[in-house]
Scaffold this motif. Sequence first.
Motif, PDB file in Angstrom:
ATOM      1  N   UNK A  53      30.171  70.004  32.367  1.00 19.16           N
ATOM      2  CA  UNK A  53      28.797  69.958  31.878  1.00 19.16           C
ATOM      3  C   UNK A  53      27.814  70.377  32.966  1.00 19.16           C
ATOM      4  N   UNK A  54      26.657  70.855  32.528  1.00 15.92           N
ATOM      5  CA  UNK A  54      25.519  71.002  33.441  1.00 15.92           C
ATOM      6  C   UNK A  54      24.958  69.614  33.712  1.00 15.92           C
ATOM      7  N   UNK A  55      24.521  69.406  34.946  1.00 16.93           N
ATOM      8  CA  UNK A  55      24.073  68.060  35.313  1.00 16.93           C
ATOM      9  C   UNK A  55      22.889  67.590  34.472  1.00 16.93           C
ATOM     10  N   UNK A  56      22.085  68.556  33.943  1.00 17.97           N
ATOM     11  CA  UNK A  56      20.939  68.143  33.128  1.00 17.97           C
ATOM     12  C   UNK A  56      21.351  67.713  31.732  1.00 17.97           C
ATOM     13  N   UNK A  57      22.579  68.006  31.339  1.00 19.71           N
ATOM     14  CA  UNK A  57      23.056  67.684  29.986  1.00 19.71           C
ATOM     15  C   UNK A  57      24.348  66.876  30.049  1.00 19.71           C
ATOM     16  N   UNK A  58      24.445  66.037  31.039  1.00 20.18           N
ATOM     17  CA  UNK A  58      25.645  65.217  31.190  1.00 20.18           C
ATOM     18  C   UNK A  58      25.721  64.213  30.050  1.00 20.18           C
ATOM     19  N   UNK A  59      26.923  63.868  29.602  1.00 22.15           N
ATOM     20  CA  UNK A  59      27.055  62.871  28.541  1.00 22.15           C
ATOM     21  C   UNK A  59      26.651  61.494  29.028  1.00 22.15           C
ATOM     22  N   UNK A  60      26.339  60.621  28.085  1.00 28.82           N
ATOM     23  CA  UNK A  60      25.927  59.254  28.395  1.00 28.82           C
ATOM     24  C   UNK A  60      27.030  58.561  29.192  1.00 28.82           C
ATOM     25  N   UNK A  81      27.879  58.501  17.382  1.00 32.50           N
ATOM     26  CA  UNK A  81      28.347  59.862  17.689  1.00 32.50           C
ATOM     27  C   UNK A  81      27.227  60.887  17.585  1.00 32.50           C
ATOM     28  N   UNK A  82      26.439  60.851  16.516  1.00 28.73           N
ATOM     29  CA  UNK A  82      25.275  61.721  16.262  1.00 28.73           C
ATOM     30  C   UNK A  82      25.632  63.168  15.933  1.00 28.73           C
ATOM     31  N   UNK A 140      31.964  63.933  21.994  1.00 30.99           N
ATOM     32  CA  UNK A 140      30.952  62.876  22.061  1.00 30.99           C
ATOM     33  C   UNK A 140      29.838  63.252  23.042  1.00 30.99           C
ATOM     34  N   UNK A 141      29.633  64.578  23.223  1.00 34.79           N
ATOM     35  CA  UNK A 141      28.600  64.996  24.161  1.00 34.79           C
ATOM     36  C   UNK A 141      27.202  64.608  23.728  1.00 34.79           C
ATOM     37  N   UNK A 142      26.944  64.466  22.435  1.00 36.57           N
ATOM     38  CA  UNK A 142      25.627  64.061  21.945  1.00 36.57           C
ATOM     39  C   UNK A 142      25.540  62.567  21.682  1.00 36.57           C
ATOM     40  N   UNK A 143      26.651  61.835  21.895  1.00 36.91           N
ATOM     41  CA  UNK A 143      26.677  60.410  21.561  1.00 36.91           C
ATOM     42  C   UNK A 143      25.827  59.600  22.542  1.00 36.91           C
ATOM     43  N   UNK A 144      25.373  58.450  22.066  1.00 37.87           N
ATOM     44  CA  UNK A 144      24.578  57.535  22.892  1.00 37.87           C
ATOM     45  C   UNK A 144      25.142  56.135  22.732  1.00 37.87           C
ATOM     46  N   UNK A 145      24.920  55.349  23.761  1.00 36.64           N
ATOM     47  CA  UNK A 145      25.275  53.928  23.716  1.00 36.64           C
ATOM     48  C   UNK A 145      23.975  53.163  23.439  1.00 36.64           C
ATOM     49  N   UNK A 146      23.872  52.580  22.258  1.00 34.88           N
ATOM     50  CA  UNK A 146      22.608  51.961  21.840  1.00 34.88           C
ATOM     51  C   UNK A 146      22.380  50.631  22.504  1.00 34.88           C
ATOM     52  N   UNK A 147      23.399  49.881  22.856  1.00 40.07           N
ATOM     53  CA  UNK A 147      23.220  48.569  23.442  1.00 40.07           C
ATOM     54  C   UNK A 147      23.086  47.514  22.374  1.00 40.07           C
ATOM     55  N   UNK A 180      19.424  45.262  21.745  1.00 39.63           N
ATOM     56  CA  UNK A 180      18.155  45.819  21.294  1.00 39.63           C
ATOM     57  C   UNK A 180      17.916  45.472  19.841  1.00 39.63           C
ATOM     58  N   UNK A 181      16.664  45.131  19.508  1.00 43.95           N
ATOM     59  CA  UNK A 181      16.298  44.757  18.144  1.00 43.95           C
ATOM     60  C   UNK A 181      16.037  45.968  17.262  1.00 43.95           C
ATOM     61  N   UNK A 182      15.576  47.069  17.821  1.00 41.21           N
ATOM     62  CA  UNK A 182      15.256  48.261  17.038  1.00 41.21           C
ATOM     63  C   UNK A 182      16.044  49.436  17.576  1.00 41.21           C
ATOM     64  N   UNK A 183      16.338  50.386  16.719  1.00 42.73           N
ATOM     65  CA  UNK A 183      17.117  51.537  17.181  1.00 42.73           C
ATOM     66  C   UNK A 183      16.328  52.397  18.161  1.00 42.73           C
ATOM     67  N   UNK A 184      17.055  52.960  19.111  1.00 41.30           N
ATOM     68  CA  UNK A 184      16.413  53.845  20.066  1.00 41.30           C
ATOM     69  C   UNK A 184      16.014  55.147  19.397  1.00 41.30           C
ATOM     70  N   UNK A 185      15.006  55.756  19.972  1.00 40.90           N
ATOM     71  CA  UNK A 185      14.596  57.077  19.506  1.00 40.90           C
ATOM     72  C   UNK A 185      14.903  58.059  20.631  1.00 40.90           C
ATOM     73  N   UNK A 186      15.689  59.054  20.303  1.00 38.54           N
ATOM     74  CA  UNK A 186      16.200  59.970  21.316  1.00 38.54           C
ATOM     75  C   UNK A 186      15.760  61.395  21.011  1.00 38.54           C
ATOM     76  N   UNK A 187      16.039  62.255  21.997  1.00 41.48           N
ATOM     77  CA  UNK A 187      15.774  63.680  21.772  1.00 41.48           C
ATOM     78  C   UNK A 187      16.599  64.173  20.590  1.00 41.48           C
ATOM     79  N   UNK A 188      16.096  65.231  19.958  1.00 42.27           N
ATOM     80  CA  UNK A 188      16.753  65.782  18.754  1.00 42.27           C
ATOM     81  C   UNK A 188      18.053  66.449  19.156  1.00 42.27           C
ATOM     82  N   UNK A 189      19.141  66.041  18.498  1.00 37.96           N
ATOM     83  CA  UNK A 189      20.462  66.628  18.727  1.00 37.96           C
ATOM     84  C   UNK A 189      21.189  66.705  17.398  1.00 37.96           C
ATOM     85  N   UNK A 190      22.236  67.560  17.370  1.00 33.48           N
ATOM     86  CA  UNK A 190      23.076  67.640  16.176  1.00 33.48           C
ATOM     87  C   UNK A 190      22.832  68.908  15.379  1.00 33.48           C
TER      88      UNK A 190
END
Length: 775
Positions: free
Chosen positions: A79-86, A163-164, A188-195, A198-208
């Motif tokens: 990966x490019x360091x600016x687009x590393x997976x979570x 997964x997203x 799983x390059x676009x996947x995120x770990x929500x935690x 957290x009470x509300x879902x995270x809002x992330x950059x547009x992917x998919x």
Amino acid sequence: MTTLPPTEVDPEGFGEDFTSGPEETRRGLDRVPAALSERLDLTEVLSDVRRPSQAVVARVKDREARHGDPAVPLVMKWYHRAFAPDPEVRRVLSGDLGGHVVRVLEHGSADGHPYELLPSYGETTLAQYHARRPGALPAPLVRTVVAHLHEALCAAHEQDVVHRDVTPDNIVVRTQNEDRLDLVLVDFGAAVHTGADEDSPRRRDWKGKPLYLAPEASTHRQSVTPAADWWSVGMVVAELAAGRHPIDFRGDEEVLAEIATHDPELPLVTDPRLLMLCHGLLTRAPEHRWGADQVARWLAGDSPPVAPRTTGAAPEDLPPRSATEPFAFLGREVASTEELARRLDLQWRAADELLRSRRGRERLVAWLGQFAAGPGRSPEDTEELNALRGLLAQPPDPPTTLRLLNWMGPLLPASWHGVPLDTLGIAELERDAVRGDDRSRELVAALVRHRLLHLLSARPGGEGLDAVQRRWEHYRESWREATADLFVRGGPSDRRAAARSLNRTGDLDARLLRLAREPEGMSGLLLRRTAWDRRGGGAPPPWYRALRTDHENPLRLLAALLLSGLARQEADARREELRVAELERLFAQELDARSEFLRRLDRPPALGWALLGATMATAPWTFVIGLADLLGRADQREVVLAWMLALPAAAAVFALELWIAVYIGPHTYHPARSLAGLVIRTGERPARAARSRGRRSEAVGAAVLIALGALGLWAVARAPWVWPAGTVAALMVWTVRRWWEWRRHARDARGTRARRRSAPVAAPGPPVAPTRRNR
């Protein structure tokens, strides 16, 4: 591992130019990073990296065998360091999430950029598997896909990983057979770990990929929840069960707007259980959408409740769409070029009327002027649009119309007049043309006449159509040459019917088009469809076998398919001919056997007639020779000579007559060819003449009697040995003649029987009305 590049990410926001992203700092995108080259051997580069957001994907082998057998390849993602997976996602994937989730075997940094080593699960994605089997997949197979995705997503969601990007491209088919698949969820390059705290879902950059994004995930800043993955599963299931994606648009803006404002239409999903699953997963409100529990109940055979279908408005933060003047077509205002291109293609008759009208063309040219300098348009696109607007000064021909549709909807599936020209569409077009559908034949004729496949090769689903066009033209030019030998010698018996079958232009071009689209698959299909059915009886004609044995030439296999009906007719006729010949042979054999039996029964009477004839021929000798000896008129030496000749001459007469009687046989030997019959016939003639009334008959009879008497007196007085010698000589000549005539007669009879047996059996014709003569 999937061979496709990872998901593209737009960190600056949807709809903006991507060229302003970070600079590419990875070196050697077509090889293993320098830090890993001493340990990893490159086997194959699986990605075509054009942007920093894309990972380098390669198949490698580990010489140090840190993760198993060194001969088993691994997949490296760099990966490019600016687009590393979570990093949290990577930590979770390093554990064991089950057999249907990709596992990270090793991760780290190489040349300043992160990398991962993954197992190689295969080279076929679910998208490629479906492309090779066009149309709706069987319901049990789709249920297997759902079961494996359910297991994979449940394992990921339990670890707070979303997964997203659940799409057919990111599902690898590890093993496959006719009714079951083994799938692995990868990328799983676009996947995120929500935690979990957290009470509300995270809002992330547009992917998919827009075609599989949930409505809440299609906003400028995505809402990341497990419900978005279940929507993507619903889209995958709908595509597999229907044979095509439920959304016709391909432009990102149109797709996102359609998903945000309308429920997906599923008219092609015919299985009730799969339709229920699609409705449950494709519920636009995430709080009412099916999740892991409902899908598990569905897999167990239960029927969880489905929320009502809705058509709400798009979310507030949907990316703004450009404001353009709409174009009125068939009573509807169309704002995007892609939607108008789709409608012009589907409503092609109305489109023809629009483009034939000068006013309609002027209105379309003015409306297209809004997009000449639109965002995202390259100079080549603008130049093409200006050229097309100039060509619309006159009614356009089909190639110009297609160029216009390509410019307006470059992401629309390759189609012409609403008929898709992918593998499945060409197969359906060929089937309809063969069935006699006039519209399908007209469309095929237009493709031939205007060579449109070249222009469709740039559209989705049209990959390789330019090669198909060239192959199609080659097949059409080579068709007569491939089948010319059928009309030289040894071809079909009905030449006219064969020529009609091979030159039916309406469906022949459609068959050749499908053959050009799928040369290998169609060759196998033609081999199976032209296999001779032995259950029908009879062997295939030699010309048909010659067509099928040329496996390297698919045109001859197609000719065999077109002529299979004639081949079956010839085989049936030949089988009937052989059946009749066999009956005649058995009948002749029976006749021969019966004749031989009768000959054996009648042989003693025939030999009796032979003895009678020989006795009747030799009895007068004794009287004549004895009378000559008694009267003393003849010389004594002549009398002695006569007595010496009498015995061998009698033996010769008896031998000749018995031999010819055995050679000719009963029924035909007597009376026509026997010595007794000859004597009887000879005696009948003077007797008949004597019995007949009339002076002429009496004179003839008297003359014959006087001649015989004179001959007898001469023999008695001069040469009594003339009787035995003359009788033997005459009988020998007549016996040779009888042998020759009977031999010729038997040969002619055998030839007649052979001709009757080998004569072709005429096909039964219609009944003929009796005429005066044949009545």
